[in-house]
Design an enzyme around this catalytic site. Structure first.
Site, PDB file in Angstrom:
ATOM      1  N   ASP A   1       0.634   2.366  -0.301  1.00  0.00           N
ATOM      2  CA  ASP A   1       0.808   3.502   0.462  1.00  0.00           C
ATOM      3  C   ASP A   1      -0.681   4.082   0.265  1.00  0.00           C
ATOM      4  O   ASP A   1      -1.205   4.731  -0.458  1.00  0.00           O
ATOM      5  CB  ASP A   1       1.776   4.513  -0.161  1.00  0.00           C
ATOM      6  CG  ASP A   1       2.169   5.744   0.633  1.00  0.00           C
ATOM      7  OD1 ASP A   1       1.298   5.724   1.909  1.00  0.00           O
ATOM      8  OD2 ASP A   1       2.732   6.350   0.455  1.00  0.00           O
TER       9      ASP A   1
ATOM     10  N   SER B   1       7.809  11.899   1.687  1.00  0.00           N
ATOM     11  CA  SER B   1       6.618  12.551   2.305  1.00  0.00           C
ATOM     12  C   SER B   1       6.330  13.946   2.142  1.00  0.00           C
ATOM     13  O   SER B   1       6.730  14.449   1.375  1.00  0.00           O
ATOM     14  CB  SER B   1       6.521  11.930   3.716  1.00  0.00           C
ATOM     15  OG  SER B   1       5.066  11.826   4.142  1.00  0.00           O
TER      16      SER B   1
ATOM     17  N   HIS C   1       4.275   3.195   2.820  1.00  0.00           N
ATOM     18  CA  HIS C   1       4.813   4.874   2.475  1.00  0.00           C
ATOM     19  C   HIS C   1       6.181   4.635   2.743  1.00  0.00           C
ATOM     20  O   HIS C   1       7.041   4.135   3.687  1.00  0.00           O
ATOM     21  CB  HIS C   1       4.323   5.434   3.967  1.00  0.00           C
ATOM     22  CG  HIS C   1       4.298   7.195   3.864  1.00  0.00           C
ATOM     23  ND1 HIS C   1       4.276   7.639   2.831  1.00  0.00           N
ATOM     24  CD2 HIS C   1       4.939   7.904   4.517  1.00  0.00           C
ATOM     25  CE1 HIS C   1       4.504   8.840   2.870  1.00  0.00           C
ATOM     26  NE2 HIS C   1       4.926   8.872   4.055  1.00  0.00           N
TER      27      HIS C   1
END
Length: 606
Positions: free
Chosen positions: A326, A210, A357
């Protein structure tokens, strides 16, 4: 043959013993192996320091210094030099608490003035010298040094958060420069006692998930010498693509109302005495004036936070990782960077799974990637298939290899709209003339999931293929070409490609229903950087890609294209009632079918 196998085993075992006696890295099947002498955590040397950067973002007239920690085997004190696995993050020192009003209120008319958001304060966490324990148990026993740093304006790092500003690229660059003797490190944030990185080869690999996966790419775009390889996992590669979509204000999945200013507050864990200056300079000026939630247009602010624009200096070998489902950091983020790096001739691979994710590649692949580029072991990981994709019923550690992504055998198949009843119809390969128009009425109270399951609805258009008699493999980008009119000067446009009938069971797989999605602002029919109010009733033509995907739609299903307006999970939510009228004769969807038109026609006509 038996003698050969026995001899090979003896040689490997002998080399292992020698490596362990010397406490040096050793390798098998192209991967760095655990060295028992590096495993004892009590023997690890853990220190922290501050690396001086080339910028001053907290306004104190001095270069900002980044807080860095180092974990290394004790043998590096005896002359052993090792490469580095490096992770940087804005999250290591804690984040803002959940506070009512901290997100933008999305319930208002498009283009309307928004009320101010609430700004929560972060309470800094953490103890020296440990910034983070991530990566350490994985890589130190295998002969790597692990380094962490807090990004600017977070934790004990000086400076200010900018959420994608230049300092977030230059900060990790400074750390890598220090690891290679080109920048200075100090024992304290303000002192002059220097720290040298005498224990490293200077070769660095970066990874993270991320935001922590964004920073490796940010560092790589500087072209810094020593950064040999990166493995970004679900990285945000463009803040515009994270918070906007084709001119539309669009939230990341699960965070309705988030924007750059919200994320700034979320990570703002730095020096409390500098926060007033930083807030005024960045959050309340640069960010507030740049994000433009009124129009959603792409501008200089967003261009400066799009790493695709900065890739020219990049040299690091790139191994991307992402999930096709995601809907937070959508897979277009990895796709666009992967394709650009591929065109630049960089060593590239991409790994996609079918979940949400996060989700790293299989560890063996990561190990080989770093072993190749940080230790220089010729394991040929850079050769062979470029794309590894986890198929729908497989586990993440069992991806299927493909020559590239999109699948080289995928070809564009154009589907036309054929009306059957009001607001419903068929997707056909052959064009049927004089289909006229169909109209939908915006109402965010109906979720996309609800709309897809209704047999009929005035709030969406739904066009489907015949029932598939064979599996259809889609790989790449689907593109919508649409001609529409709005009853108001502004409207949301949302598009979902779905697999029907909808699986309503609790244990439905994540791939069962939604194939891909896309959003756009009809006001941006010319470009994402230029919008203009729509003339009610006037038809406009626009084209845009849906989010990239690779999915096998099984026989017995139908591929459906659903067009609606406001998306209760992602868009601004104006009062219901706006009408969108679609010209069916001038609207098509292009889908990437492995095997092309011939394969698709066989699947629907067999």
């Amino acid at each position: 043959m038996k003698k050969y196998i026995l001899l090979s085993f003896i040689l490997v075992f002998t080399f292992q013993l020698i490596a362990q006696e010397k406490a040096e890295p050793w390798f098998k099947d192209g991967e760095a192996q655990i060295v028992p002498a590096f495993e004892n955590q009590q023997d690890w040397i853990r220190t922290d320091l501050w690396v001086e950067t080339t910028f001053d973002t907290d306004g104190d007239g001095k270069p900002d210094r980044m807080h860095v920690d180092v974990t290394r085997p004790k043998q590096t004190e005896d002359g052993l030099k090792l490469p580095v696995v490096y992770e940087s993050s804005p999250y290591f020192a804690g984040v803002a608490p959940e506070v009512e009003g901290a997100f933008h209120d999305v319930h208002h008319e498009l283009g309307a003035e928004e009320k101010e958001i609430v700004h929560p304060s972060v309470k800094r966490l953490g103890e020296r010298p440990i910034i983070s324990n991530s990566q350490i148990k994985t890589w130190v026993p295998r002969g790597y040094i692990v380094v962490h740093s807090s990004s600017p304006g977070t934790g004990l790092s000086q400076g200010s958060p900018t959420v994608g500003g230049d300092n977030e690229s230059l900060a990790p660059k400074a750390v890598i420069d220090w690891l290679n003797g080109r920048a200075k490190g100090y024992t304290t944030p303000d002192g002059n006692e220097e720290v040298k990185a005498y224990w490293t080869t200077g070769k660095v690999g970066m990874t993270g998930t991320s935001y922590n996966g964004t920073i490796p790419l940010a560092a790589a775009t500087t072209g810094v010498e020593g950064l040999e390889a990166i493995i970004p996992i679900a990285p945000n590669t463009s803040y515009y693509h994270y918070y906007r979509s084709n001119g539309l204000v669009r939230s990341p999945g699960g965070y309705l109302g988030e924007d750059v200013d919200v994320l700034y507050d979320f990570i703002n864990s730095g020096d409390e005495s500098k926060r007033e200056h930083n807030n005024a300079t960045y959050r309340d000026d640069e960010i507030k004036n740049g994000i433009d939630r009124k129009t959603g247009d792409y501008n200089e602010f967003w261009a400066g936070r799009d790493y695709l624009n900065d890739m020219k200096p990049m040299k690091a070998a790139l191994f991307m990782s992402h999930g096709f489902n995601d809907w937070n950091v959508m897979p277009e983020h990895s796709y666009r960077i992967y394709k650009a790096a591929e065109e630049m001739g960089l060593p590239v691979k991409i790994y996609y799974h079918q979940y949400g994710h996060g989700g790293p590649p299989p560890f063996s692949m990561m190990n080989k990637w770093f072993t190749k580029y940080l230790f220089g072991i010729d394991n040929e990981i850079e050769k062979g298939p470029k794309a590894w994709i986890v198929r729908e019923n497989d586990k993440n550690d069992n991806p299927t290899p493909y020559a590239d992504y999109p699948n080289p055998d995928a070809e564009k198949v154009t589907l036309h709209f054929k009306a059957t009843t009001k607001n419903e119809g068929m997707l056909t390969v052959e064009k049927t003339k004089k289909q006229g128009t169909q109209t939908l009425i915006d109402d965010y109270n109906f979720s996309a999931e609800n709309l897809a399951q209704l047999p009929t609805s005035k709030n969406r258009l739904l066009f489907v293929t015949p029932i598939l008699k064979e599996d259809v493999h889609l790989s790449g980008l689907s593109k919508l070409n649409i001609k529409l009119a709005s009853s108001k000067p502004a409207a949301n446009l949302s598009v979902y490609m779905v697999s029907l009938p909808w699986n309503t069971e609790k244990n439905a797989k994540i791939t069962d229903n939604i194939i891909t999605r896309g959003w756009a602002d009809p006001q941006n029919y010319k470009s994402i950087s230029e919008s203009e109010p729509l003339i009610p009733g006037k038809f406009y033509e626009l084209s845009f890609n849906l989010i990239p995907d690779d999915q096998v739609i099984p026989a017995g299903q139908q591929i459906g294209l659903m067009i609606f307006s406001s998306d209760s999970e992602f868009t601004l939510l104006p009062e219901p009632g706006t009408e969108l009228t679609v010209d069916l004769d001038a609207t098509t969807i292009e889908i990437p079918v492995v095997g092309g038109k011939e394969k698709f026609e066989k699947a629907i006509n067999k």
